[in-house]
Design a protein around this motif. Sequence first.
Motif, PDB file in Angstrom:
ATOM      1  N   SER A   1       0.831  -1.200   0.000  1.00  0.00           N
ATOM      2  CA  SER A   1       0.000   0.000   0.000  1.00  0.00           C
ATOM      3  C   SER A   1       0.868   1.253   0.000  1.00  0.00           C
ATOM      4  CB  SER A   1      -0.923   0.009   1.222  1.00  0.00           C
ATOM      5  OG  SER A   1      -0.165   0.154   2.418  1.00  0.00           O
TER       6      SER A   1
ATOM      7  N   THR B   1      -1.870   0.212  -9.484  1.00  0.00           N
ATOM      8  CA  THR B   1      -2.756   1.348  -9.697  1.00  0.00           C
ATOM      9  C   THR B   1      -2.335   2.551  -8.861  1.00  0.00           C
ATOM     10  OG1 THR B   1      -4.601  -0.148 -10.133  1.00  0.00           O
ATOM     11  CG2 THR B   1      -5.151   2.131  -9.622  1.00  0.00           C
ATOM     12  N   ASN B   2      -1.987   2.285  -7.613  1.00  0.00           N
ATOM     13  CA  ASN B   2      -1.588   3.373  -6.713  1.00  0.00           C
ATOM     14  C   ASN B   2      -0.284   4.036  -7.137  1.00  0.00           C
ATOM     15  OD1 ASN B   2      -3.819   2.904  -5.126  1.00  0.00           O
ATOM     16  ND2 ASN B   2      -2.733   1.642  -3.638  1.00  0.00           N
ATOM     17  N   ASN B   3       0.509   3.335  -7.946  1.00  0.00           N
ATOM     18  CA  ASN B   3       1.834   3.831  -8.317  1.00  0.00           C
ATOM     19  C   ASN B   3       2.036   3.899  -9.826  1.00  0.00           C
ATOM     20  OD1 ASN B   3       3.345   3.813  -5.542  1.00  0.00           O
ATOM     21  ND2 ASN B   3       2.268   1.871  -5.630  1.00  0.00           N
TER      22      ASN B   3
END
Length: 222
Positions: free
Chosen positions: A96, A162-164
């Motif tokens: 995360s 997706t977060n990165n």
Amino acid sequence: MKIRTDFVTNSSSSSFIFKEYNPDKIKQAIEHRLSPLPKDKWKRIYYEKAREMIPYIVGKRFCEYPLWDLMKVYSWYRWDVISKWLEGKDWETELSQKVYISGNGEKWNAMFVLDMYKNYLENIDGVWPKDIEVTVDLLNSQAREYIQSWDFDSDILQVFYTNNIEELLKGAKQFEGKELPEVMEYLFGAQYLYFYGDETYSLIREALEEAGLCLYSCEHMG
């Protein structure tokens, strides 16, 4: 625990990713593991069969294997690689975070490239190309398509991507113009692979691991 996903078949196969390919060291390691021969008749036969396989444990550069086989092997080791990077850490917490975790930022970029191309190749109709160069254009288009198709409840790595995504697409530019086997060599930190269509004796796997001759090994049953 080793997790194998994708490319499930109805056959068994074995693979080893070597730090270096040295036939003499491989032979010595296996013979050392197989000595002395056990007294039990059936175990002895098993040991003797393993010894007969020594000349056939042949390592080749990643680029010498068909792309289909390479991506199959990559899919088996994908989670093993991540487990090695995040050893002793909580996966959900780590994944995360930002992309450059555990000092493996560039290798995350390599894994991202391979996953995007795996998705691209799996959707090709007909015969796969013999080799393929990495392009930023394809990565950009695949990233958009892949993200839109994700089920976020089933794959934490997809959420991580997706977060990165911006950092990954930027970092992946270092592989522009590289062939996929070159990206795999970079990811694994190795240049040689043994891949065989039949399952290899576990005694050989144990010998190579004990001698520190391979980074990863797998006996895969489809």
